[in-house]
Design a protein around this motif. Structure first.
Motif, mmCIF file in Angstrom:
data_model
loop_
_atom_site.group_PDB
_atom_site.id
_atom_site.type_symbol
_atom_site.label_atom_id
_atom_site.label_comp_id
_atom_site.label_asym_id
_atom_site.label_seq_id
_atom_site.Cartn_x
_atom_site.Cartn_y
_atom_site.Cartn_z
ATOM 1 N N SER A 3 45.322 45.303 36.766
ATOM 2 C CA SER A 3 44.039 45.566 36.116
ATOM 3 C C SER A 3 42.954 44.652 36.658
ATOM 4 O O SER A 3 41.832 45.084 36.938
ATOM 5 C CB SER A 3 44.189 45.385 34.604
ATOM 6 N N ARG A 4 43.299 43.368 36.814
ATOM 7 C CA ARG A 4 42.315 42.418 37.379
ATOM 8 C C ARG A 4 42.048 42.734 38.849
ATOM 9 O O ARG A 4 40.901 42.658 39.316
ATOM 10 C CB ARG A 4 42.846 40.991 37.233
ATOM 11 N N LYS A 5 43.070 43.089 39.576
ATOM 12 C CA LYS A 5 42.940 43.350 41.011
ATOM 13 C C LYS A 5 42.030 44.542 41.292
ATOM 14 O O LYS A 5 41.178 44.500 42.193
ATOM 15 C CB LYS A 5 44.329 43.591 41.595
ATOM 16 N N HIS A 6 42.216 45.618 40.537
ATOM 17 C CA HIS A 6 41.441 46.843 40.783
ATOM 18 C C HIS A 6 40.219 46.955 39.885
ATOM 19 O O HIS A 6 39.453 47.919 39.988
ATOM 20 C CB HIS A 6 42.346 48.065 40.582
ATOM 21 N N ARG A 7 40.044 45.980 38.994
ATOM 22 C CA ARG A 7 38.881 45.920 38.123
ATOM 23 C C ARG A 7 38.726 47.171 37.268
ATOM 24 O O ARG A 7 37.634 47.742 37.119
ATOM 25 C CB ARG A 7 37.608 45.678 38.952
ATOM 26 N N VAL A 8 39.859 47.613 36.721
ATOM 27 C CA VAL A 8 39.861 48.738 35.789
ATOM 28 C C VAL A 8 40.779 48.380 34.628
ATOM 29 O O VAL A 8 41.732 47.600 34.794
ATOM 30 C CB VAL A 8 40.336 50.050 36.458
ATOM 31 N N PRO A 9 40.558 48.897 33.431
ATOM 32 C CA PRO A 9 41.462 48.636 32.309
ATOM 33 C C PRO A 9 42.874 49.134 32.625
ATOM 34 O O PRO A 9 43.051 50.066 33.415
ATOM 35 C CB PRO A 9 40.836 49.429 31.156
ATOM 36 N N MET A 10 43.878 48.520 31.968
ATOM 37 C CA MET A 10 45.260 48.919 32.222
ATOM 38 C C MET A 10 45.469 50.405 31.931
ATOM 39 O O MET A 10 46.233 51.079 32.623
ATOM 40 C CB MET A 10 46.210 48.074 31.364
ATOM 41 N N ALA A 11 44.792 50.906 30.923
ATOM 42 C CA ALA A 11 44.952 52.313 30.562
ATOM 43 C C ALA A 11 44.417 53.253 31.641
ATOM 44 O O ALA A 11 44.782 54.432 31.671
ATOM 45 C CB ALA A 11 44.256 52.598 29.235
#
Length: 558
Positions: free
Chosen positions: A311-319
């Motif tokens: 999530s941090r790597k791709h800058r998107v929420p886990m969902a």
């Protein structure tokens, strides 16, 4: 063909309505009388930009209108019908210019845009101003004139369409095979997609995983709490819930024997005892289901840790990781298939280039023939226009650009030699003002009339010539008037005498106002006007006789 022209409060014209017929109509008058106002009015009706200064001083607006006979022009009827401007056989253009600078236009009584007015106007009338010949010095205009003369519209449109298609395909090829390193991008995407497809979960699976992690993390506390709760409900203590309810139920039964109204309360207490027993059973089952496996907890904790990292790597929420992985997969598939698409585009480009070369070659052959015909036609006219021994040639030069060009594979250059024995050189480099005027008129007479426009207007294109040459110019315009309707503003009596009809423009001053008047001349008035143009202030009997003879000669030429 132009039938009528009406102007009101336009420049120094108060109000005038003029009828036009077939053939050559000449317009004459003293210098400054406003001869060119007719041309200006037609230019505005043909879609030119309006200027508030054209409104007569002291008036709120200028009004212009013209009525045309469409004759056999089915193309114009089709255009009017497509634009929802058709009105049986009518074709009326109207323009109103207000003193504050705004203007409005109508076609057949319906409001139209200036673009629509111009689109129709340029199909109805061609206007050639006294300075228009300067445009012929531009090579692009020379090529356009050659194509119009040769009737290359269909062939040129084919070349343009293929050149446009080639540019589209070539741009797609450049986009695919540009400077970006697609191999590196594919490798990076492959790693990201594999990682996301391995670990990313959909929304429901992620929620289940988080619930399991929370339960395992608190399993000890849950077991301890459940044991205490079970003891409170059904423990050995005399104060457990089940024992308290049992005693209360027994007491209620005893009292109900004394008063039956308490039986309902006894039933409720009995139901409460049953619910407590069921709660104790459910709690026991829950306790036995609790998983105290630390390895399972560690595994789920690590899985959630990986999802947080992604999530941090791709800058998107886990969902959203699952959807993000799908988007990267689509990009990866597109890049991997780009090679196949590139091959298809390159094949398409080759085919378009082959078709373009065939079409351009056909256009080049047509232009070569048209260049010879135009050169011969203009060269023959130069002798008549006082340039005996002059030569005119149309040179075609290949373009240095090897890619498909919308104008074809050559450019055009008009070459001229005004004097015998002199080599031909580019028109834009050698022609003097007077020579350029005559060469331009020769080009117009030779090339115009090859389109379907029914009305042509010449505004003093005979400037800079006179004598016998002027008479020849008039004859050429009269001959052109036998094929098209021609309106010519002139200051030369030799040209004016050749007209099939004659309009005189004069200016009169009354008190503090000046007004231009336009009148149709009969045969006697024509003689007098041409005599004025010949003789100046003093009109002699000889001048009148000369003017009459000029008119008779012109009429006899038909």
């Amino acid at each position: 063909m132009l039938r009528t022209l009406y102007v009101k409060d336009f420049a120094i014209v108060g109000e005038a309505e003029i009828g036009f017929g077939a053939g050559l109509t000449v317009v004459t008058g003293e210098t400054g009388a406003g001869k060119s106002l007719l041309v200006d009015a037609l230019l505005l009706l043909a879609g030119n930009r309006a200027d508030a200064s054209l409104v007569r001083h002291g008036c709120e607006r200028a009004e212009l209108s013209a009525e045309f006979d469409l004759g056999e022009r089915t193309d114009l009827r089709d255009w009017l019908r497509e634009e929802a401007l058709d009105d049986e056989e009518a074709c009326q253009l109207r323009r109103v210019i207000r003193s504050e600078g705004s203007s409005r236009a109508w076609i057949n009584g319906r409001p139209v845009t200036l673009t629509q007015l111009k689109a129709l106007g340029e199909r109805l009338i061609e206007i050639h101003g006294q300075h228009e010949h300067q445009a012929l010095l531009e090579r692009s205009q020379q090529l356009a004139l050659l194509d119009a003369f040769g009737g290359h519209g269909e062939a040129l449109e084919r070349v343009r369409a293929l050149a446009s298609s080639w540019r589209t395909v070539n741009a797609a090829i450049r986009e695919i095979s540009g400077d970006e390193d697609h191999g590196e991008r594919i490798e990076w995407l492959g790693h990201q997609v594999n990682e996301l497809e391995t670990h990313a979960l959909d929304v429901q699976a992620l929620a289940t995983l988080e619930d399991t992690h929370k339960r395992l993390a608190n399993s000890g506390q849950l077991l301890q709490g459940c044991a205490g709760l079970a003891d409170q409900l059904d423990g050995d203590s005399e104060f457990s819930v089940s024992r308290l309810i049992a005693r209360a139920h027994g007491e209620c039964v005893r009292l109900a024997a004394l008063d039956p109204k308490l039986e309902a309360i006894g039933e409720l207490l009995d139901a409460a005892r049953i619910h407590v027993d069921e709660s104790v059973d459910s709690l026991a089952r829950y306790q036995s289901s609790l998983d105290l496996d630390p390895e399972r907890y560690a595994e789920i904790d690590a899985q959630l840790g990986k999802l947080h990292e992604l999530s941090r790597k791709h800058r998107v929420p886990m969902a959203d990781l699952k959807a993000h992985g799908q988007a990267l997969r689509e990009e990866l598939d597109a890049l991997r298939s780009a090679g196949i698409r590139l091959l298809a585009l390159q094949k398409q480009e080759t085919e378009i280039r082959r078709e373009f070369e065939t079409a351009a070659k056909a256009l080049s052959l047509a232009r070569t023939g048209a260049a010879k015909r135009l050169g011969d036609a203009v060269g023959a006219l130069l002798a008549d226009l006082g340039m005996a021994g002059g030569r005119f040639e149309v040179a075609l030069e290949p373009t240095p650009n090897k890619d498909p060009d919308a104008q074809g594979t050559e450019r055009c250059e008009f070459l001229v030699s005004a004097n015998p024995g002199q080599p031909v050189r580019a028109l834009r480099k050698v022609a003097s003002g007077g020579e350029l005027s005559r060469i331009s008129l020769a080009l117009e007479v030779a090339a115009l009339g090859f389109d379907e426009v029914g009305s042509m207007v010449f505004d003093e294109v005979d400037a800079g010539i006179g004598g016998a040459v002027a008479e020849v110019v008039g004859q050429k315009l009269r001959r052109l008037g036998q094929q098209r309707q021609v309106l010519c503003v002139t200051h030369l009596p030799q040209v004016a005498a050749q007209g099939h009809a004659h309009l005189k423009v004069s200016k009169a001053s009354e008190a503090d106002s000046t007004e231009t008047r336009i009148e149709v001349l009969d045969s006697r008035a024509r003689r007098d006007e041409i005599a004025r143009m010949l003789g100046g202030v003093e009109i002699t009997r000889e001048t009148l006789a000369h003017a009459k003879q000029m008119l008779q000669v012109a009429q006899a030429s038909d």
